[in-house]
Design a protein around this motif. Structure first.
Motif, PDB file in Angstrom:
ATOM      1  N   GLY A 187      59.926  -1.740   2.229  1.00  0.00           N
ATOM      2  CA  GLY A 187      59.097  -2.943   2.891  1.00  0.00           C
ATOM      3  C   GLY A 187      59.982  -2.976   4.161  1.00  0.00           C
ATOM      4  N   GLU A 188      58.924  -3.698   5.249  1.00  0.00           N
ATOM      5  CA  GLU A 188      59.567  -3.680   6.329  1.00  0.00           C
ATOM      6  C   GLU A 188      59.503  -5.274   6.910  1.00  0.00           C
ATOM      7  N   VAL A 189      60.652  -5.559   7.255  1.00  0.00           N
ATOM      8  CA  VAL A 189      61.166  -7.078   7.518  1.00  0.00           C
ATOM      9  C   VAL A 189      61.000  -7.020   9.215  1.00  0.00           C
ATOM     10  N   ARG A 190      60.419  -7.810   9.711  1.00  0.00           N
ATOM     11  CA  ARG A 190      60.165  -8.091  11.078  1.00  0.00           C
ATOM     12  C   ARG A 190      61.026  -9.341  11.327  1.00  0.00           C
ATOM     13  N   THR A 191      61.905  -9.119  12.534  1.00  0.00           N
ATOM     14  CA  THR A 191      62.867 -10.180  12.840  1.00  0.00           C
ATOM     15  C   THR A 191      62.863 -10.367  14.464  1.00  0.00           C
ATOM     16  N   ARG A 192      63.380 -11.827  14.694  1.00  0.00           N
ATOM     17  CA  ARG A 192      63.564 -12.152  16.127  1.00  0.00           C
ATOM     18  C   ARG A 192      64.766 -12.628  16.091  1.00  0.00           C
ATOM     19  N   VAL A 193      65.736 -12.052  16.802  1.00  0.00           N
ATOM     20  CA  VAL A 193      67.230 -12.054  16.963  1.00  0.00           C
ATOM     21  C   VAL A 193      67.577 -12.742  17.994  1.00  0.00           C
ATOM     22  N   SER A 194      68.556 -14.132  17.984  1.00  0.00           N
ATOM     23  CA  SER A 194      69.046 -14.814  18.785  1.00  0.00           C
ATOM     24  C   SER A 194      70.370 -14.144  19.429  1.00  0.00           C
ATOM     25  N   VAL A 195      70.984 -13.654  18.725  1.00  0.00           N
ATOM     26  CA  VAL A 195      72.574 -12.889  18.805  1.00  0.00           C
ATOM     27  C   VAL A 195      72.510 -11.872  18.325  1.00  0.00           C
ATOM     28  N   VAL A 196      72.983 -10.761  19.083  1.00  0.00           N
ATOM     29  CA  VAL A 196      73.361  -9.350  18.515  1.00  0.00           C
ATOM     30  C   VAL A 196      74.608  -9.203  18.469  1.00  0.00           C
TER      31      VAL A 196
END
Length: 268
Positions: free
Chosen positions: A174-183
């Motif tokens: 499965g491929e989970v697409r993410t949008r990240v505010s803090v790395v």
């Protein structure tokens, strides 16, 4: 620990078997101009425990086939013409704390053609006393203790939301697409910066995006809310290990700070 082995076979009609011993939990092997065969013995460090191993061949892999050595016969793991997607990881189990791969050169149709048999491998130690990998472990939620430990030791940690999930049947993931505010940490470029227009404030807002992998059998789904994404690199791909929601992570973080069990600074 990361191993690298680069091998160049001598010129001439050498048909012998060359032994190679690798003692790292992950690494790469490159064999230029394959002739004869390699017997590659893998062990997961010095402990000698059992493990599950996986390998992925390079896109330009050529000139050889890869077998897993068994007690009585060889089992084919990869051949250039096996009609299995080349990007698919080929997995196997150790026996008595080691696994032996037999990499056999195949005759090239072009005498002076430059070929290279190259692959990456990853060994995952099994819990003490267990001889086979249980797929359910991939899908089990992390305990609070695991979350704190993995926050400090994983290859990437980031805070963000899930924007979509898709299944890649061909590669069994499965491929989970993410949008990240803090790395918080990434040892490799998992989350890349993006700029998106905000129509309400007429300005550009920076964030990061990345796609994380999960085994297909875990049945990953799109969920609302903010998550803490924690994971590791496996054969060059970012795999998700833990993904607690922020409201779940907050009391775990507070408890670890209070009792001093955190091995690093737990940022918010």
């Amino acid at each position: 620990m990361f191993c690298f082995s680069g091998l160049t076979a001598p010129e001439g009609p050498d048909r012998g078997v060359t032994p190679v011993y690798l003692r790292c939990s992950q690494g790469q092997l490159r064999w230029s101009y394959p002739r004869g065969a390699l017997r590659v013995v893998l062990r997961a460090g010095r402990s000698g425990g059992e493990f599950r191993g996986c390998l992925k061949v390079a896109p330009d892999f050529g000139g050889a086939r890869v077998f897993l050595e068994g007690p009585r016969s060889l089992t084919l793991l990869f051949a250039p013409d096996d009609e299995v997607p080349q990007q698919l990881a080929r997995c196997f189990h150790s026996r008595d704390g080691q696994a032996a791969l037999y990499v056999e050169a195949v005759n090239s149709q072009v005498a002076l053609r430059r070929e290279e048999a190259a692959f990456s491998y990853h060994l995952q130690p099994l819990p003490s006393g267990r001889k086979f990998y249980e797929e359910e472990e991939d899908c089990r939620p992390c305990t609070p203790e695991e979350m704190v430990r993995l926050y400090c030791t994983s290859d990437f940690v980031a805070r963000g939301i899930i924007t979509g999930v898709s299944n890649n049947e061909q590669l069994a993931r499965g491929e989970v697409r993410t949008r990240v505010s803090v790395v918080y940490r990434q040892l490799e470029a998992v989350f890349l910066p993006r700029n998106t227009s905000d129509p309400y404030q007429y300005q550009y807002r920076a964030h990061h995006e990345g796609t994380l992998m999960v085994p297909l059998h875990c049945g990953a789904r799109h969920g609302p809310g903010e998550f803490l994404f924690i994971g590791r690199m496996v054969l060059g791909e970012p795999f998700l290990t833990c993904a607690p929601r922020l409201e779940e992570w907050a009391p775990i973080r507070a408890a670890a700070l209070d009792d001093g069990t955190a091995q690093c600074i737990l940022e918010t």
